[in-house]
Design a protein around this motif. Structure first.
Motif, mmCIF file in Angstrom:
data_model
loop_
_atom_site.group_PDB
_atom_site.id
_atom_site.type_symbol
_atom_site.label_atom_id
_atom_site.label_comp_id
_atom_site.label_asym_id
_atom_site.label_seq_id
_atom_site.Cartn_x
_atom_site.Cartn_y
_atom_site.Cartn_z
ATOM 1 N N GLU A 217 0.830 -1.210 0.000
ATOM 2 C CA GLU A 217 0.000 0.000 0.000
ATOM 3 C C GLU A 217 0.862 1.257 0.000
ATOM 4 O OE1 GLU A 217 -4.026 -1.276 2.396
ATOM 5 O OE2 GLU A 217 -2.115 -1.346 3.472
ATOM 6 N N LEU A 218 1.931 1.263 0.809
ATOM 7 C CA LEU A 218 2.817 2.431 0.845
ATOM 8 C C LEU A 218 3.453 2.674 -0.517
ATOM 9 C CD1 LEU A 218 4.648 1.969 4.276
ATOM 10 C CD2 LEU A 218 2.898 3.671 3.703
ATOM 11 N N ARG A 219 3.904 1.602 -1.178
ATOM 12 C CA ARG A 219 4.510 1.757 -2.502
ATOM 13 C C ARG A 219 3.499 2.303 -3.513
ATOM 14 N NH1 ARG A 219 7.103 -3.220 -1.107
ATOM 15 N NH2 ARG A 219 5.506 -4.391 -2.268
ATOM 16 N N ALA A 220 2.248 1.892 -3.392
ATOM 17 C CA ALA A 220 1.218 2.388 -4.311
ATOM 18 C C ALA A 220 0.983 3.885 -4.107
ATOM 19 C CB ALA A 220 -0.082 1.610 -4.104
ATOM 20 N N ILE A 221 0.954 4.317 -2.863
ATOM 21 C CA ILE A 221 0.768 5.739 -2.567
ATOM 22 C C ILE A 221 1.917 6.555 -3.151
ATOM 23 C CG2 ILE A 221 0.769 7.433 -0.685
ATOM 24 C CD1 ILE A 221 -0.733 5.246 0.979
ATOM 25 N N VAL A 222 3.135 6.100 -2.914
ATOM 26 C CA VAL A 222 4.303 6.809 -3.422
ATOM 27 C C VAL A 222 4.301 6.821 -4.946
ATOM 28 C CG1 VAL A 222 6.826 6.762 -3.572
ATOM 29 C CG2 VAL A 222 5.694 6.362 -1.373
ATOM 30 N N GLY A 229 4.467 14.055 -9.830
ATOM 31 C CA GLY A 229 5.403 15.101 -9.420
ATOM 32 C C GLY A 229 5.215 15.616 -8.020
ATOM 33 N N LEU A 230 4.483 14.896 -7.174
ATOM 34 C CA LEU A 230 4.255 15.311 -5.797
ATOM 35 C C LEU A 230 5.094 14.470 -4.842
ATOM 36 C CD1 LEU A 230 1.697 16.410 -7.295
ATOM 37 C CD2 LEU A 230 0.468 16.110 -5.125
ATOM 38 N N LYS A 231 5.525 15.092 -3.753
ATOM 39 C CA LYS A 231 6.245 14.379 -2.711
ATOM 40 C C LYS A 231 5.259 13.804 -1.695
ATOM 41 C CE LYS A 231 10.551 16.974 -3.137
ATOM 42 N NZ LYS A 231 11.591 17.760 -2.435
ATOM 43 N N VAL A 232 5.759 12.881 -0.886
ATOM 44 C CA VAL A 232 4.930 12.223 0.126
ATOM 45 C C VAL A 232 5.574 12.391 1.496
ATOM 46 C CG1 VAL A 232 3.862 10.065 0.877
ATOM 47 C CG2 VAL A 232 4.183 10.510 -1.570
ATOM 48 N N ALA A 233 4.783 12.851 2.449
ATOM 49 C CA ALA A 233 5.213 12.946 3.842
ATOM 50 C C ALA A 233 4.441 11.924 4.656
ATOM 51 C CB ALA A 233 4.946 14.347 4.391
ATOM 52 N N ILE A 250 9.075 7.126 0.415
ATOM 53 C CA ILE A 250 8.504 8.331 1.023
ATOM 54 C C ILE A 250 9.605 9.360 1.250
ATOM 55 C CG2 ILE A 250 7.621 9.132 3.265
ATOM 56 C CD1 ILE A 250 5.604 6.789 3.047
ATOM 57 N N ASP A 251 9.279 10.628 1.016
ATOM 58 C CA ASP A 251 10.283 11.696 0.973
ATOM 59 C C ASP A 251 10.588 12.306 2.330
ATOM 60 O OD1 ASP A 251 10.429 12.094 -2.132
ATOM 61 O OD2 ASP A 251 8.287 12.076 -1.655
ATOM 62 N N CYS A 252 9.661 12.224 3.251
ATOM 63 C CA CYS A 252 9.817 12.956 4.513
ATOM 64 C C CYS A 252 9.111 12.214 5.630
ATOM 65 C CB CYS A 252 9.229 14.359 4.358
ATOM 66 S SG CYS A 252 9.337 15.378 5.828
ATOM 67 N N ILE A 253 9.801 12.054 6.743
ATOM 68 C CA ILE A 253 9.241 11.425 7.934
ATOM 69 C C ILE A 253 8.868 12.505 8.942
ATOM 70 C CG2 ILE A 253 9.692 9.876 9.876
ATOM 71 C CD1 ILE A 253 9.452 8.470 7.147
ATOM 72 N N GLU A 254 7.623 12.473 9.382
ATOM 73 C CA GLU A 254 7.162 13.404 10.409
ATOM 74 C C GLU A 254 7.240 12.716 11.774
ATOM 75 O OE1 GLU A 254 6.318 16.448 8.999
ATOM 76 O OE2 GLU A 254 6.903 15.360 7.190
ATOM 77 N N HIS A 255 7.858 13.358 12.713
ATOM 78 C CA HIS A 255 8.009 12.913 14.105
ATOM 79 C C HIS A 255 9.204 11.976 14.281
ATOM 80 C CE1 HIS A 255 4.076 14.677 14.076
ATOM 81 N NE2 HIS A 255 3.520 13.620 13.511
ATOM 82 N N GLY A 256 9.087 10.721 13.894
ATOM 83 C CA GLY A 256 10.211 9.791 14.015
ATOM 84 C C GLY A 256 10.699 9.622 15.443
ATOM 85 N N PHE A 257 9.789 9.593 16.397
ATOM 86 C CA PHE A 257 10.175 9.612 17.811
ATOM 87 C C PHE A 257 10.949 8.366 18.245
ATOM 88 C CE2 PHE A 257 6.578 12.659 19.384
ATOM 89 C CZ PHE A 257 7.204 13.697 18.729
ATOM 90 N N LEU A 258 10.814 7.265 17.512
ATOM 91 C CA LEU A 258 11.434 6.013 17.949
ATOM 92 C C LEU A 258 12.507 5.537 16.978
ATOM 93 C CD1 LEU A 258 8.173 4.202 19.126
ATOM 94 C CD2 LEU A 258 9.831 5.429 20.526
ATOM 95 N N LEU A 259 13.129 6.459 16.278
ATOM 96 C CA LEU A 259 14.175 6.094 15.326
ATOM 97 C C LEU A 259 15.347 5.413 16.026
ATOM 98 C CD1 LEU A 259 14.379 9.276 13.045
ATOM 99 C CD2 LEU A 259 13.543 7.005 12.412
ATOM 100 N N ASP A 260 15.885 4.379 15.376
ATOM 101 C CA ASP A 260 17.104 3.752 15.882
ATOM 102 C C ASP A 260 18.257 4.056 14.917
ATOM 103 O OD1 ASP A 260 16.739 2.058 13.692
ATOM 104 O OD2 ASP A 260 16.035 0.378 14.905
ATOM 105 N N ASP A 261 19.455 3.651 15.284
ATOM 106 C CA ASP A 261 20.638 3.999 14.495
ATOM 107 C C ASP A 261 20.573 3.437 13.080
ATOM 108 O OD1 ASP A 261 21.617 5.328 16.685
ATOM 109 O OD2 ASP A 261 22.940 3.695 17.339
ATOM 110 N N GLU A 262 20.098 2.206 12.954
ATOM 111 C CA GLU A 262 20.015 1.582 11.633
ATOM 112 C C GLU A 262 19.080 2.351 10.706
ATOM 113 O OE1 GLU A 262 18.478 -2.639 9.615
ATOM 114 O OE2 GLU A 262 18.684 -2.445 11.788
ATOM 115 N N THR A 263 17.940 2.775 11.252
ATOM 116 C CA THR A 263 16.972 3.507 10.443
ATOM 117 C C THR A 263 17.494 4.888 10.086
ATOM 118 O OG1 THR A 263 15.250 2.319 11.653
ATOM 119 C CG2 THR A 263 14.563 4.177 10.299
ATOM 120 N N ILE A 264 18.183 5.521 11.020
ATOM 121 C CA ILE A 264 18.789 6.821 10.736
ATOM 122 C C ILE A 264 19.789 6.708 9.595
ATOM 123 C CG2 ILE A 264 20.418 8.520 11.687
ATOM 124 C CD1 ILE A 264 18.907 8.246 14.357
#
Length: 409
Positions: A217-222, A229-233, A250-264
């Motif tokens: 579903e995420l890939r379909a949205i993107v 020509g639109l970005k996705v947040a 996806i172009d932009c992550i909002e919040h990301g409160f639980l990011l770990d080193d690998e994801t960063i």
């Protein structure tokens, strides 16, 4: 032609401060550059005194159709019709502009509108000069699964049948529906797409980090957005959900409160932006929230306070976003102040609110004080590189060559 004269001007792209500061404006554009490139003498001279000139700020996560005077968390979702929301948004937009934010992303309606894209209409009214407000990059309705964090019926845990919502209002399940929902927002004026990719602190069911949409579903949205020509947040908290969003494009992550080193590291590799919205951790009033939500916040927020420093150190692109009304409209400077408290330098924060934000929304006509760019100029007392708190005391606001605060009386 107008010449803005001040004690100093800050070039956010380099960090250089020039004294005195002169910026010449003709129509809606800067014509004389900034600092020593400006020349007073032709046309009107506006002497602003002992202030620092800098570019208009940009808020990459705001919801002007929510919050503001007279809104109540319990009753407004079912009592406030679209006209009332629009009227309230007029005040929110004016307060946002007067606080120094000349461009915002209205990042996803999650209110019942009958399918109308209220943020698109608000943007048109501002652009036409009918009302005062910042330039708006509207997302239309946030795309969210049934019961997802951005499903408007979720926050008050409404019983079945109360406030029914449609696909046009962003409630979409499965690949076919999410494609149609994205197409609907684009058809009616959305300039980017907002998607709910994980739970949230205020979600009544599930953990904040749980991925809400499938990878397919995420890939379909993107795919739908990027082909147009639109970005996705994406509203996303959990590391696994962020990885799924980033890998989907996806172009932009909002919040990301639980990011770990690998994801960063993955975000750095892909060039994915982070909009941390970190001030809301202290700013949200949870005193009336359900005990289970307060417990969730007590667990998540301490972890979230460490994310910004780790992301900046790793090289993640940061853009400023307040998530207003989580931070009240007109008080967006609190996000800048809090980002410094989290470990960013004042210059890094100011870049995140100007040049980085311009890159995120894909424009090169603002974010700096340079010849040919839009005349979006603000002024603050003192030197914001020495004391970022002065950003809460914006004394002058110009957008597109028109003065909205601090002009001649």
């Amino acid at each position: 032609m107008i010449t803005l004269k001040a004690a100093r001007v800050l070039h956010v792209e380099t960090g250089a401060i020039e004294e005195p500061g002169l910026v010449t404006v003709d129509g809606d554009r800067i014509t004389g550059g900034a600092g020593g490139a400006g020349r007073a003498g032709e046309g009107e001279v506006l002497d602003l005194g002992d202030v620092t000139l800098l570019p208009g700020l940009m808020d990459m996560e705001v919801n002007l159709l929510m919050g503001g005077r007279g809104e109540t968390a319990v009753l407004s979702p079912v009592q406030d019709d679209p006209p009332l929301r629009m009227l309230r948004a007029v005040g929110n937009a004016r307060r946002t502009l007067r606080s120094g934010f000349t461009t915002v992303r209205n990042l996803g309606l999650f209110v019942k509108t009958g399918g109308y894209l209220l943020d698109v209409a608000l943007a048109k009214a501002i652009d036409a000069g009918w009302i005062d407000g910042p330039r708006i990059v509207p997302a239309g309705h946030a795309i969210t699964p049934t019961g997802g964090h951005l499903d408007p019926t979720m926050f008050a845990a409404y019983a079945p049948g109360i406030m029914p919502l449609t696909l046009e209002e962003g409630i979409a399940n499965g690949v076919d529906e999410v494609r149609k929902a994205v197409r609907y927002q684009i058809k009616h004026g959305a300039q980017l797409i907002k998607v709910c990719a994980s739970g949230g602190v205020m979600s009544h069911t599930g953990t904040p980090g749980a991925q809400h949409y499938s990878d397919e579903e995420l890939r379909a949205i993107v795919d739908e957005a990027h082909r147009r020509g639109l970005k996705v947040a994406a509203h996303t908290h959990g590391a696994d959900a962020v990885r799924g969003a980033v890998e989907a494009g996806i172009d932009c992550i909002e919040h990301g409160f639980l990011l770990d080193d690998e994801t960063i590291e993955l975000m750095v590799e892909r060039g994915t932006f982070l909009v941390p919205t970190t001030a809301l951790i202290e700013g949200m009033d949870l005193s009336r929230a359900a005990p289970e939500l307060q417990a969730k916040a007590a667990e998540i927020f301490p972890q979230a306070r460490t994310v910004v420093a780790k992301a900046v150190k790793a090289g993640v692109k940061i853009a400023v976003g307040t998530d207003a009304p989580a931070i009240p409209h007109g008080r967006g400077a609190q996000e800048l102040i809090t980002l410094v408290e989290r470990g960013m330098t004042p210059l890094e924060v100011l870049r995140a609110a100007t040049v980085n934000a311009a890159e995120l929304i894909g424009v090169d006509d603002r974010g700096r004080l340079a010849e040919g760019l839009l005349a979006d100029v603000i002024a603050v007392p003192g030197n914001p590189l020495e004391d970022i708190s002065v950003m809460a005391d914006v004394m002058f606001v110009m957008k597109g060559g028109k003065v909205f605060r601090g002009g001649p009386s």
